[in-house]
Design a protein around this motif. Structure first.
Motif, short mmCIF file in Angstrom:
data_model
loop_
_atom_site.label_atom_id
_atom_site.label_comp_id
_atom_site.label_asym_id
_atom_site.label_seq_id
_atom_site.Cartn_x
_atom_site.Cartn_y
_atom_site.Cartn_z
N ALA A 68 63.21 -39.85 -21.11
CA ALA A 68 63.67 -39.82 -19.63
C ALA A 68 63.00 -40.01 -18.70
N MET A 69 61.67 -39.58 -18.74
CA MET A 69 60.66 -39.76 -17.49
C MET A 69 60.26 -41.05 -17.39
N LEU A 70 59.99 -41.98 -18.42
CA LEU A 70 59.65 -43.33 -18.39
C LEU A 70 60.90 -44.00 -17.82
N SER A 71 62.20 -43.86 -18.44
CA SER A 71 63.29 -44.55 -18.05
C SER A 71 63.30 -44.47 -16.35
N ALA A 72 63.09 -43.19 -15.75
CA ALA A 72 63.38 -42.60 -14.25
C ALA A 72 62.13 -43.48 -13.63
N MET A 149 52.14 -36.48 -11.02
CA MET A 149 50.97 -36.66 -11.79
C MET A 149 51.86 -37.59 -13.25
N CYS A 150 52.97 -37.16 -13.42
CA CYS A 150 53.71 -37.99 -14.66
C CYS A 150 53.83 -39.59 -14.18
N GLU A 151 54.30 -39.73 -12.87
CA GLU A 151 54.63 -40.97 -12.32
C GLU A 151 53.39 -41.55 -12.16
N LYS A 152 52.42 -41.26 -11.70
CA LYS A 152 50.97 -41.71 -11.60
C LYS A 152 50.69 -42.16 -12.97
#
Length: 248
Positions: A68-72, A149-152
């Motif tokens: 989900a985070m990768l997709s977002a 931090m996940c986005e980074k």
């Protein structure tokens, strides 16, 4: 939570001598806060560990969060970088970036399989273990450090080194889907005739004959029906590339 940490610590091969978090920090480039998320991200279900409530402790639920985070993050990047792209284009481009093949490449690049805790040999894992671990790691980062931090991490490990819009536009992620789209558009009948073909191999194999308008266009053989169909589709695509390129 202490129960989870203790159980995972006792069963971890890669934690001997404190190597697990030394290796992990080299991959992440930052200090972790909640170690249990990362332990879980590299725990295979074969360890058969459960928490006090009987819930399994392994990386599979973290895969869901990481996906989900990768997709977002990828969707947000594409939305900003390609203002002229419509919904269909953006969806197709995102699918190329987060394809199973690409995620497996990312997992192998980081050598994540070296950190996995399992009771079975890593030689017996399927190829998708690499992408599964990468998704689980992304999920652990989000739960531990939050969205920023996940986005980074995704930008540094995925977008900056691997996302080239022009190259991605020409990348095919499923020859079977492309071939079916062409057949439907051109009103051609197609058929995948798949049958078991083990022969002298130790592993079960499947063969496929791909026919278009009752003419066999390509044949292939692989260890799963899906792989055999994709391989045959790729061969058919290159045999018919000029016709398909004009139509799609």
């Amino acid at each position: 939570m202490n129960f989870i940490r203790n159980i995972l610590k006792r069963n971890s091969r890669s934690d001997e001598g404190g190597n697990f978090f030394v290796q992990l920090q080299k991959i992440l480039g930052f200090q972790t806060k909640n170690h249990s998320f990362y332990k879980k991200a590299f725990t295979h279900r074969s360890m058969n560990i459960r928490d006090d409530d009987g819930n399994p402790i392994n990386y599979e639920r973290l895969e869901f969060v990481g996906d989900a985070m990768l997709s977002a993050v990828i969707a947000s990047h594409l939305f900003s970088e390609v203002p002229q792209g419509d919904e269909g284009y953006l969806t197709k481009m995102r699918s190329k970036i987060v394809s199973r093949e690409h995620l497996n490449e990312l997992g192998r690049e980081l050598n994540l399989i070296e950190l996995v805790k399992s009771r079975i040999s890593t030689d017996n894992f399927g190829n998708n273990i690499h992408g599964n671990l990468f998704e689980a790691l992304v999920g652990a980062i989000f739960l531990d450090k939050g969205y920023s931090m996940c986005e980074k991490f995704i930008y540094e490990r995925v977008i900056i080194p691997h996302v080239d819009i022009e190259k991605l536009e020409g990348k095919v992620i499923s020859y079977k889907s492309l071939l079916i789209e062409w057949c439907q558009k051109e009103k051609k009948n197609f058929n995948y005739n798949v049958y078991e073909d083990t022969g002298n191999d130790q592993l079960k194999h499947f063969s496929v004959k791909l026919s278009i308008n009752n003419k066999v266009i390509a044949k292939a053989r692989a260890t799963s029906k899906k792989k055999a169909e994709e391989k045959a589709s790729k061969r058919a695509f290159f045999a018919l590339q000029e016709k398909i390129s004009r139509a799609i």
